[in-house]
Motif scaffolding. Structure first.
Motif, PDB file in Angstrom:
ATOM      1  N   TYR A  51      29.953  35.818 -25.780  1.00  0.00           N
ATOM      2  CA  TYR A  51      30.354  34.832 -24.786  1.00  0.00           C
ATOM      3  C   TYR A  51      31.037  35.567 -23.631  1.00  0.00           C
ATOM      4  N   SER A  82      32.337  31.508 -13.874  1.00  0.00           N
ATOM      5  CA  SER A  82      31.518  30.811 -14.855  1.00  0.00           C
ATOM      6  C   SER A  82      31.966  31.195 -16.256  1.00  0.00           C
ATOM      7  N   SER A  83      31.645  30.322 -17.201  1.00  0.00           N
ATOM      8  CA  SER A  83      31.970  30.547 -18.604  1.00  0.00           C
ATOM      9  C   SER A  83      30.698  30.360 -19.416  1.00  0.00           C
ATOM     10  N   TYR A  84      30.265  31.417 -20.088  1.00  0.00           N
ATOM     11  CA  TYR A  84      29.035  31.347 -20.880  1.00  0.00           C
ATOM     12  C   TYR A  84      29.371  31.237 -22.366  1.00  0.00           C
ATOM     13  N   THR A  85      28.939  30.151 -22.982  1.00  0.00           N
ATOM     14  CA  THR A  85      29.147  29.949 -24.423  1.00  0.00           C
ATOM     15  C   THR A  85      27.830  29.561 -25.089  1.00  0.00           C
ATOM     16  N   HIS A  93      22.352  29.267 -19.328  1.00  0.00           N
ATOM     17  CA  HIS A  93      23.212  29.864 -18.302  1.00  0.00           C
ATOM     18  C   HIS A  93      24.644  29.412 -18.524  1.00  0.00           C
ATOM     19  N   GLY A  94      25.563  30.047 -17.794  1.00  0.00           N
ATOM     20  CA  GLY A  94      26.973  29.714 -17.927  1.00  0.00           C
ATOM     21  C   GLY A  94      27.332  28.410 -17.235  1.00  0.00           C
TER      22      GLY A  94
END
Length: 278
Positions: free
Chosen positions: A110, A133-136, A140-141
């Motif tokens: 992540y 952005s936050s990618y989990t 895409h994030g």
């Protein structure tokens, strides 16, 4: 590409049709699309807050946070920036814990990327943008977007709800913003040179997203940036719309500039002097 664009907009239009009444269109759990809700005061924060860049890397997550802003001049504002970053970091780390559990994610780590930049610094107004952005997992994030407009003389944040306090004002701002967004949409679709029937369907679905994401209420206009005028005051505001709010993810963050002469009739009296002509 044309067919893919149309399918994307159709899918997103279905999602947009399911949104709540009276709330922002963007996903509340993955995208930050509102300015900080509680104005800070000097009594609420420490005398000094240290804004240190963050760089963390583990098998489960990677975090990078950059503060390209001076912290010492406005410690209460610095505290708001750090609170936003700390919350984003905590959310990512909490999500990453599931990776080590049975059935957890096995793909790439992540990732959180967040940068704070100064937009304006005058005796009357200081503005900072937070973008990242936050990618989990997934394709895409999720966007992380916030805007902090600080009033140094009052030691607090300025919010959209305080700036314009009546429905008539938000109706006028909404109408102006919608007109600009619809015009930009038409130009983009014209550039794709779609068949007439396909073009009409794309415009219909994208227009619905614009209208849903710009309802005449401060919640849909919570993100804004001051625009400098030649006299040192504000020449208007630039409203910021995160991906998914007024268009598909592929359109990215969209902005609309609203000049002071459109805003001033509806701005609360105590803030009119901030604007050129006020």
């Amino acid at each position: 590409m044309k067919q893919l664009l149309m399918l994307s907009l159709l899918g997103l239009a279905v999602l947009a049709g399911c949104k709540r009444e009276g709330e922002p269109a963007a996903p509340a759990t993955t995208t930050t699309t509102t300015a900080p809700a509680t104005p800070a005061t000097a009594a609420d924060v420490p005398v000094a807050v240290e804004l240190k860049d963050v760089s963390e890397s583990t098998p489960d997550y990677i975090i990078g946070i950059s503060y390209q802003v001076p912290a010492g001049q406005h410690p209460a504002l610095a505290a708001e920036l750090k609170k936003f970053a700390d919350a984003a970091r905590a959310d990512l780390i909490e999500a990453a814990k599931s990776r080590s559990q049975p059935g957890g994610a096995t793909s790439a780590p992540y990732d959180l990327s967040l940068s704070f930049t100064e937009l304006m610094n005058t005796p009357s107004v200081v503005a900072v943008a937070a973008d990242g952005s936050s990618y989990t997992g997934g394709a895409h994030g999720a966007p992380l977007i916030a805007r902090f407009v600080w009033l140094p003389q009052q030691q607090r944040l300025l919010t959209a709800r305080e700036l314009v306090r009546d429905d008539k004002g938000w109706a006028a701002i909404s109408g102006y913003v919608r007109e600009q967004l619809h015009s930009a949409l038409s130009q983009r679709v014209d550039a794709d040179d779609l068949p007439a029937e396909e073009r009409a369907e794309v415009v219909k679905n994208a227009s619905r997203m614009i209208d849903d994401g710009t309802e005449p209420a401060p919640t849909d206009f919570a993100l804004f940036e001051p625009m400098a005028a030649p006299d040192g005051k504000l020449g208007g505001l630039r409203f910021v719309f995160a991906p998914y709010q007024v268009g598909p993810y592929s359109d990215g963050t969209q902005t609309v500039e609203v000049p002071a002469d459109v805003l001033l009739p509806f701005v609360a009296p105590e803030y009119r002097t901030l604007f050129s002509g006020g």
